[in-house]
Structure formats: structure tokens, C-alpha cells
Write an enzyme that holds these catalytic residues in place. Structure first.
Site, mmCIF file in Angstrom:
data_model
loop_
_atom_site.group_PDB
_atom_site.id
_atom_site.type_symbol
_atom_site.label_atom_id
_atom_site.label_comp_id
_atom_site.label_asym_id
_atom_site.label_seq_id
_atom_site.Cartn_x
_atom_site.Cartn_y
_atom_site.Cartn_z
ATOM 1 N N GLU A 87 -4.919 2.531 -3.876
ATOM 2 C CA GLU A 87 -3.440 2.461 -4.014
ATOM 3 C C GLU A 87 -2.598 1.189 -3.497
ATOM 4 O O GLU A 87 -1.595 1.197 -3.114
ATOM 5 C CB GLU A 87 -2.919 3.675 -3.033
ATOM 6 N N ASP B 203 -2.061 9.575 -9.793
ATOM 7 C CA ASP B 203 -2.069 8.547 -10.794
ATOM 8 C C ASP B 203 -0.373 8.446 -11.222
ATOM 9 O O ASP B 203 -0.093 7.253 -11.470
ATOM 10 C CB ASP B 203 -2.737 9.201 -12.028
ATOM 11 N N ASN C 278 -2.825 13.182 -3.359
ATOM 12 C CA ASN C 278 -4.160 13.819 -4.135
ATOM 13 C C ASN C 278 -4.592 14.978 -3.591
ATOM 14 O O ASN C 278 -4.847 15.785 -4.409
ATOM 15 C CB ASN C 278 -5.169 12.534 -3.969
ATOM 16 N N ASP D 269 0.905 -1.375 0.120
ATOM 17 C CA ASP D 269 -0.059 0.100 0.100
ATOM 18 C C ASP D 269 0.885 1.243 -0.118
ATOM 19 O O ASP D 269 1.936 1.339 0.739
ATOM 20 C CB ASP D 269 -0.832 0.001 1.274
#
Length: 205
Positions: free
Chosen positions: A118, A92, A83, A75
Site C-alpha cells: 500500500e 484493490d 482488506n 502509505d
């Protein structure tokens, strides 16, 4: 040979060639569709659907032949921060960089997938727990050497770190129980500071 019959034969052969080409194109299109259905569009990795199919197949081999099987769930640490602070395009970019690094360090027969959001899951057939941990650590260390740069502004955003949980197949396991154990090891890595790899052995201590 009768000229008319010769002409009919030529036409028939031409139709057969056309049919063969059409069948070949259809097969190619079907294969492309199958691959697309099993691929994550953002990272180019296998998707969750493909993960589930491959894990089941690997489980059957591990159960019947006693071959080792290890699962890594990784993760991205503080992904929401990327973000929120820099936009989804940067998020991204982070995911693609992690996917690329995992692929660069891929071992034979490894199945690397985007598990969701993620999270990434790596199936390692014919791999024991210790070797699975070494693989996860090699990816984590490689990411630490790379600095993320925002493409639109060339702004340096720092290093990407990941936390990973590693679990190995045990007699009596199901795909679900193996996933749950790897996920518990991942949660332990998060609880103990992130940017680390934890195996299932740590869960019993």
C-alpha cells in the site's frame, strides 16, 4: 524491361515491404513488453523496477547539475483494515483510487510509482522540499473529499487517508539514503497521528 526481371523486381519489393512491416510489428511488441515490465498491473502506475531506474537517472542529474530533487513516500492509513473488513477486492479498489488521485494531481515530470503493497513513491525532479510537501498535501486533501463506496453493495466505507514522508536531495546523498530519509519522515507521520505530511526537517527537531 524483361517481363521476367520485372516480375522478380515486384516480388522483391513485396518481400521488402513485408519485412519492413514485420520489423515494425516486432518493435511495437518489444516496446509493449518493455512498458509492461515497468508497470504495476493493478494500478497502472510505474512499478518498483521503473522507480529505481528513474531515481538513479534523476540522481545523476541532481549530482552533476545541482538541480533539486525531492522524493515523497506515501502509505495508505489502516489499509489492512480495508482488506480484513471488506475483502481484498475492496483493498484493490482503494489502491486504484489513490493511484488515480495521485495521477490527477501529477505535476510536470513527476514519476508516480507503486512502491510496494500500500506504499507509493513519487519522484519529483527539479522540485524543492517545500514544493514537494505542497504536492503531497494536495493529494492528501483531494483524497479526503472522496468517499469510498464498495462496488458490490454500494456500501459507504468512509474516507481514505494517507500519510506521507518528504525528503530532498542533499550533497553526498545516495538513492538509498534519500529513500531512507523519506521513509523516516513517513514513519514520523504515522507516529504522530497519520493523515498528515511530514518532511525531513521534522526529523532534526
Amino acid at each position: 524491361m524483361d517481363p521476367e526481371r520485372g516480375c522478380q523486381k515486384t516480388k522483391l519489393e513485396s518481400k521488402l515491404r513485408d519485412s519492413a512491416r514485420e520489423i515494425s510489428h516486432l518493435r511495437d511488441a518489444l516496446e509493449t513488453t518493455r512498458i509492461e515490465a515497468q508497470t504495476d498491473a493493478l494500478t497502472g502506475l510505474a512499478n518498483r523496477r521503473h522507480f529505481e531506474e528513474r531515481l538513479q537517472a534523476c540522481f545523476e542529474v541532481a549530482t552533476s547539475d545541482g538541480i533539486p530533487l525531492t522524493l515523497v513516500i506515501a502509505d495508505v492509513d489502516y489499509f489492512k483494515r480495508f482488506n480484513d473488513d471488506h475483502g481484498h477486492a475492496t483493498g484493490d479498489q482503494v489502491l486504484r483510487l489513490v493511484a488515480h488521485t495521485m495521477t490527477e494531481h501529477m505535476v510536470d515530470r513527476a514519476v508516480i510509482t507503486r512502491f510496494g503493497g500500500e506504499e507509493f513513491a513519487i519522484i519529483l525532479p527539479d522540485t524543492n522540499l517545500n514544493d514537494g510537501k505542497l504536492y503531497a498535501e494536495s493529494v492528501r486533501q483531494a483524497l479526503l473529499k472522496r468517499e469510498l463506496i464498495k462496488r458490490s453493495t454500494n456500501e459507504k466505507l468512509g474516507r481514505i487517508t494517507i500519510s506521507s514522508g518528504v525528503a530532498a536531495y542533499k550533497l553526498g546523498d545516495t538513492p538509498t539514503s534519500l529513500i531512507e530519509r523519506a521513509d523516516q519522515a513517513l514513519l514520523a507521520a504515522k507516529r504522530t497521528g497519520r493523515n498528515r505530511t511530514v518532511t525531513q526537517d521534522a526529523l532534526t527537531r
